[in-house]
Design a protein around this motif. Structure first.
Motif, PDB file in Angstrom:
ATOM      1  N   LEU A 146       0.822  -1.222   0.000  1.00 23.18           N
ATOM      2  CA  LEU A 146       0.000   0.000   0.000  1.00 23.18           C
ATOM      3  C   LEU A 146       0.847   1.260   0.000  1.00 23.18           C
ATOM      4  O   LEU A 146       0.355   2.347  -0.276  1.00 23.18           O
ATOM      5  CB  LEU A 146      -0.898   0.024   1.254  1.00 23.18           C
ATOM      6  N   THR A 147       2.124   1.115   0.368  1.00 20.86           N
ATOM      7  CA  THR A 147       3.025   2.267   0.452  1.00 20.86           C
ATOM      8  C   THR A 147       4.316   1.902  -0.299  1.00 20.86           C
ATOM      9  O   THR A 147       4.577   0.729  -0.521  1.00 20.86           O
ATOM     10  CB  THR A 147       3.378   2.570   1.933  1.00 20.86           C
ATOM     11  N   ALA A 148       5.095   2.882  -0.670  1.00 22.15           N
ATOM     12  CA  ALA A 148       6.298   2.610  -1.466  1.00 22.15           C
ATOM     13  C   ALA A 148       7.531   2.463  -0.577  1.00 22.15           C
ATOM     14  O   ALA A 148       7.841   3.367   0.197  1.00 22.15           O
ATOM     15  CB  ALA A 148       6.508   3.740  -2.468  1.00 22.15           C
ATOM     16  N   TRP A 149       8.183   1.323  -0.680  1.00 21.36           N
ATOM     17  CA  TRP A 149       9.458   1.118   0.021  1.00 21.36           C
ATOM     18  C   TRP A 149      10.576   1.136  -1.004  1.00 21.36           C
ATOM     19  O   TRP A 149      10.662   0.245  -1.856  1.00 21.36           O
ATOM     20  CB  TRP A 149       9.494  -0.235   0.722  1.00 21.36           C
ATOM     21  N   CYS A 156       7.292  -5.120  -2.686  1.00 23.62           N
ATOM     22  CA  CYS A 156       6.135  -4.205  -2.690  1.00 23.62           C
ATOM     23  C   CYS A 156       5.164  -4.557  -3.815  1.00 23.62           C
ATOM     24  O   CYS A 156       3.942  -4.595  -3.603  1.00 23.62           O
ATOM     25  CB  CYS A 156       6.599  -2.764  -2.880  1.00 23.62           C
ATOM     26  N   ALA A 157       5.698  -4.808  -5.012  1.00 23.16           N
ATOM     27  CA  ALA A 157       4.818  -5.063  -6.163  1.00 23.16           C
ATOM     28  C   ALA A 157       4.050  -6.363  -5.991  1.00 23.16           C
ATOM     29  O   ALA A 157       2.851  -6.449  -6.309  1.00 23.16           O
ATOM     30  CB  ALA A 157       5.655  -5.101  -7.447  1.00 23.16           C
ATOM     31  N   THR A 158       4.712  -7.387  -5.456  1.00 18.18           N
ATOM     32  CA  THR A 158       4.000  -8.670  -5.287  1.00 18.18           C
ATOM     33  C   THR A 158       2.978  -8.569  -4.149  1.00 18.18           C
ATOM     34  O   THR A 158       1.894  -9.152  -4.240  1.00 18.18           O
ATOM     35  CB  THR A 158       4.974  -9.843  -5.030  1.00 18.18           C
ATOM     36  N   LYS A 159       3.277  -7.823  -3.106  1.00 22.23           N
ATOM     37  CA  LYS A 159       2.308  -7.684  -2.008  1.00 22.23           C
ATOM     38  C   LYS A 159       1.116  -6.832  -2.458  1.00 22.23           C
ATOM     39  O   LYS A 159      -0.024  -7.092  -2.047  1.00 22.23           O
ATOM     40  CB  LYS A 159       2.977  -7.105  -0.760  1.00 22.23           C
ATOM     41  N   ALA A 160       1.358  -5.813  -3.299  1.00 25.47           N
ATOM     42  CA  ALA A 160       0.239  -5.041  -3.860  1.00 25.47           C
ATOM     43  C   ALA A 160      -0.646  -5.957  -4.699  1.00 25.47           C
ATOM     44  O   ALA A 160      -1.880  -5.878  -4.656  1.00 25.47           O
ATOM     45  CB  ALA A 160       0.772  -3.885  -4.709  1.00 25.47           C
ATOM     46  N   ALA A 161      -0.014  -6.842  -5.450  1.00 24.09           N
ATOM     47  CA  ALA A 161      -0.778  -7.784  -6.282  1.00 24.09           C
ATOM     48  C   ALA A 161      -1.592  -8.742  -5.409  1.00 24.09           C
ATOM     49  O   ALA A 161      -2.718  -9.111  -5.781  1.00 24.09           O
ATOM     50  CB  ALA A 161       0.178  -8.558  -7.190  1.00 24.09           C
ATOM     51  N   VAL A 162      -1.049  -9.130  -4.277  1.00 23.65           N
ATOM     52  CA  VAL A 162      -1.784 -10.027  -3.365  1.00 23.65           C
ATOM     53  C   VAL A 162      -3.057  -9.331  -2.857  1.00 23.65           C
ATOM     54  O   VAL A 162      -4.125  -9.943  -2.754  1.00 23.65           O
ATOM     55  CB  VAL A 162      -0.876 -10.471  -2.191  1.00 23.65           C
ATOM     56  N   ILE A 163      -2.948  -8.039  -2.569  1.00 21.78           N
ATOM     57  CA  ILE A 163      -4.122  -7.289  -2.094  1.00 21.78           C
ATOM     58  C   ILE A 163      -5.198  -7.274  -3.175  1.00 21.78           C
ATOM     59  O   ILE A 163      -6.381  -7.540  -2.922  1.00 21.78           O
ATOM     60  CB  ILE A 163      -3.720  -5.848  -1.687  1.00 21.78           C
ATOM     61  N   GLY A 186       2.379  -4.145   9.317  1.00 20.43           N
ATOM     62  CA  GLY A 186       3.568  -3.304   9.311  1.00 20.43           C
ATOM     63  C   GLY A 186       4.745  -4.177   9.706  1.00 20.43           C
ATOM     64  O   GLY A 186       4.645  -5.411   9.761  1.00 20.43           O
ATOM     65  N   THR A 187       5.875  -3.559   9.986  1.00 25.56           N
ATOM     66  CA  THR A 187       7.084  -4.353  10.253  1.00 25.56           C
ATOM     67  C   THR A 187       7.095  -4.900  11.689  1.00 25.56           C
ATOM     68  O   THR A 187       6.904  -4.163  12.642  1.00 25.56           O
ATOM     69  CB  THR A 187       8.341  -3.497  10.017  1.00 25.56           C
ATOM     70  N   PHE A 188       7.270  -6.219  11.761  1.00 22.74           N
ATOM     71  CA  PHE A 188       7.431  -6.881  13.062  1.00 22.74           C
ATOM     72  C   PHE A 188       8.674  -7.760  12.994  1.00 22.74           C
ATOM     73  O   PHE A 188       9.150  -8.113  11.902  1.00 22.74           O
ATOM     74  CB  PHE A 188       6.183  -7.714  13.413  1.00 22.74           C
ATOM     75  N   GLU A 189       9.212  -8.113  14.133  1.00 20.85           N
ATOM     76  CA  GLU A 189      10.482  -8.824  14.165  1.00 20.85           C
ATOM     77  C   GLU A 189      10.334 -10.270  13.694  1.00 20.85           C
ATOM     78  O   GLU A 189       9.457 -10.986  14.147  1.00 20.85           O
ATOM     79  CB  GLU A 189      11.051  -8.784  15.585  1.00 20.85           C
ATOM     80  N   SER A 190      11.168 -10.657  12.736  1.00 21.74           N
ATOM     81  CA  SER A 190      11.173 -12.039  12.242  1.00 21.74           C
ATOM     82  C   SER A 190      12.442 -12.269  11.427  1.00 21.74           C
ATOM     83  O   SER A 190      13.178 -11.330  11.113  1.00 21.74           O
ATOM     84  CB  SER A 190       9.947 -12.310  11.358  1.00 21.74           C
ATOM     85  N   ALA A 191      12.639 -13.532  11.038  1.00 24.52           N
ATOM     86  CA  ALA A 191      13.828 -13.900  10.272  1.00 24.52           C
ATOM     87  C   ALA A 191      13.818 -13.296   8.868  1.00 24.52           C
ATOM     88  O   ALA A 191      14.851 -13.299   8.188  1.00 24.52           O
ATOM     89  CB  ALA A 191      13.923 -15.422  10.178  1.00 24.52           C
ATOM     90  N   ILE A 192      12.674 -12.791   8.440  1.00 26.27           N
ATOM     91  CA  ILE A 192      12.587 -12.244   7.077  1.00 26.27           C
ATOM     92  C   ILE A 192      13.545 -11.058   6.899  1.00 26.27           C
ATOM     93  O   ILE A 192      13.945 -10.738   5.782  1.00 26.27           O
ATOM     94  CB  ILE A 192      11.126 -11.856   6.737  1.00 26.27           C
ATOM     95  N   ASP A 241      -0.547  -2.083  11.478  1.00 24.95           N
ATOM     96  CA  ASP A 241       0.803  -1.603  11.157  1.00 24.95           C
ATOM     97  C   ASP A 241       1.390  -0.605  12.152  1.00 24.95           C
ATOM     98  O   ASP A 241       2.326   0.131  11.796  1.00 24.95           O
ATOM     99  CB  ASP A 241       0.816  -1.005   9.744  1.00 24.95           C
ATOM    100  N   GLY A 242       0.860  -0.566  13.366  1.00 26.41           N
ATOM    101  CA  GLY A 242       1.433   0.358  14.357  1.00 26.41           C
ATOM    102  C   GLY A 242       1.407   1.802  13.904  1.00 26.41           C
ATOM    103  O   GLY A 242       2.203   2.616  14.380  1.00 26.41           O
ATOM    104  N   GLY A 243       0.489   2.103  12.978  1.00 22.33           N
ATOM    105  CA  GLY A 243       0.335   3.480  12.511  1.00 22.33           C
ATOM    106  C   GLY A 243       1.240   3.856  11.349  1.00 22.33           C
ATOM    107  O   GLY A 243       1.234   5.010  10.895  1.00 22.33           O
ATOM    108  N   TYR A 244       1.988   2.890  10.809  1.00 26.81           N
ATOM    109  CA  TYR A 244       2.965   3.198   9.747  1.00 26.81           C
ATOM    110  C   TYR A 244       2.349   3.965   8.578  1.00 26.81           C
ATOM    111  O   TYR A 244       2.925   4.924   8.070  1.00 26.81           O
ATOM    112  CB  TYR A 244       3.598   1.894   9.242  1.00 26.81           C
ATOM    113  N   SER A 245       1.155   3.519   8.138  1.00 29.80           N
ATOM    114  CA  SER A 245       0.576   4.108   6.923  1.00 29.80           C
ATOM    115  C   SER A 245      -0.350   5.281   7.219  1.00 29.80           C
ATOM    116  O   SER A 245      -0.968   5.833   6.314  1.00 29.80           O
ATOM    117  CB  SER A 245      -0.188   3.033   6.136  1.00 29.80           C
ATOM    118  N   ALA A 246      -0.438   5.689   8.491  1.00 34.67           N
ATOM    119  CA  ALA A 246      -1.369   6.764   8.851  1.00 34.67           C
ATOM    120  C   ALA A 246      -0.946   8.160   8.356  1.00 34.67           C
ATOM    121  O   ALA A 246      -1.795   8.917   7.892  1.00 34.67           O
ATOM    122  CB  ALA A 246      -1.568   6.782  10.360  1.00 34.67           C
ATOM    123  N   PRO A 247       0.334   8.516   8.421  1.00 31.31           N
ATOM    124  CA  PRO A 247       0.705   9.903   8.056  1.00 31.31           C
ATOM    125  C   PRO A 247       0.372  10.225   6.596  1.00 31.31           C
ATOM    126  O   PRO A 247       0.439   9.366   5.757  1.00 31.31           O
ATOM    127  CB  PRO A 247       2.216   9.955   8.297  1.00 31.31           C
TER     128      PRO A 247
END
Ligand code: NAD
Length: 247
Positions: A146-149, A156-163, A186-192, A241-247
């Protein structure tokens, strides 16, 4: 009469989020689980974290291969009689790089696992859900859809396609009684994030008003979508997403 048990299949069930979703759904009443992942080690760790009384079957499956995903759904119906919920959760982060610097292999890896994997989950799930006229399919997308990284275009493109895939599938299968939604973490801690430069996570954390999340912060959304409480929810992208996409 005892109500039928809920049968849930989770692909990409290893790893941080897969383990948390599995533990949460296993802790809910009358639930049977079929868990799969491409990594036996990750799958074993997920099973170890389940409540003692959990009713679970496991199978190794690569989501980019339709036949392997179908084998997950077949195991569910053979072992437990039917399938109510599918969670498509496997995903890989693409290498850090600008669009012109990422090679075709890198693009194809993201397409195959993140997008084709979700497509295969839907194809295999509807094969067993349509004859029964009910089901809930939950795709793990990302707020990156939903946002540009910068430097993460394949992800990003594949996750947008999943939506978008979830929305189209929701419209196509509503008449079959099948709901399709996605969750956008949003971002959470993992091996990714293992390959990210050392200070990258701290920078990303600073962009989340509530800070970095944990997999446990996500599971409520999956629990909702896997329950009858969401019976009128389909085609939704639930952002956690802990507010990541709110601003
Ligand atoms: N961690 C984050 O910040 C974050 C944010 C948004 C979305 N997500 C998404 O959450 C999901 C889970 O990621 P995670 O953070 O728990 O990462 P993770 O690396 O801990 O788990 C990912 C799991 O996917 C499995 N997997 C990889 N390729 C596979 C394949 N071809 N077939 C089957 N399984 C495969 C891995 O073995 C692993 O167990 C992914 O879809 C990811 O894109 C993660």
């Amino acid at each position: 009469m005892t109500p039928p048990r809920r049968v849930v299949a989770i692909t990409g069930a290893g790893g941080a989020l897969g383990a948390a979703i599995s533990a949460r759904l296993a802790s809910e009443p009358a639930t049977d689980l079929v868990l799969s992942d491409v990594s036996a080690t990750s799958l074993d760790a997920t099973v170890e974290g389940l409540p003692a009384q959990a009713s679970v079957e496991t199978v190794i499956a690569d989501v980019s291969d339709l036949a392997q995903v179908e084998s997950v759904m077949t195991l569910a119906t053979k072992r437990f009689g039917h399938l109510d919920v599918v969670v498509s959760n496997a995903g890989v982060l693409s290498s850090n790089g600008r669009i012109h610097n990422l090679d075709t292999e890198e693009w194809e890896r993201a397409f195959r696992i993140n997008l084709l994997g979700a497509v295969n989950n839907i194809r295999a799930a509807v094969g067993v859900m349509r004859p029964r006229g009910s089901g809930s399919i939950i795709l793990t997308a990302s707020v990156s859809g939903l946002t540009a990284w910068s430097h993460a275009a394949p992800y990003c493109a594949t996750k947008a396609a999943v939506i978008q895939l979830a929305k189209v599938a929701a419209v196509e299968y509503a008449r079959d009684g099948i709901r399709v939604n996605c969750v956008c973490p949003g971002t959470f801690e993992s091996a990714i994030h293992a390959e990210l430069p050392p200070d990258a996570l701290a920078t990303i954390a600073g962009k989340h008003p509530l800070g970095l999340g944990t997999a446990a912060d996500l599971v409520g959304a999956y629990s909702y979508l896997a329950s009858d409480a969401s019976r009128w929810t389909t085609g939704s992208a639930i952002v956690v997403d802990g507010g990541y996409s709110a601003p």
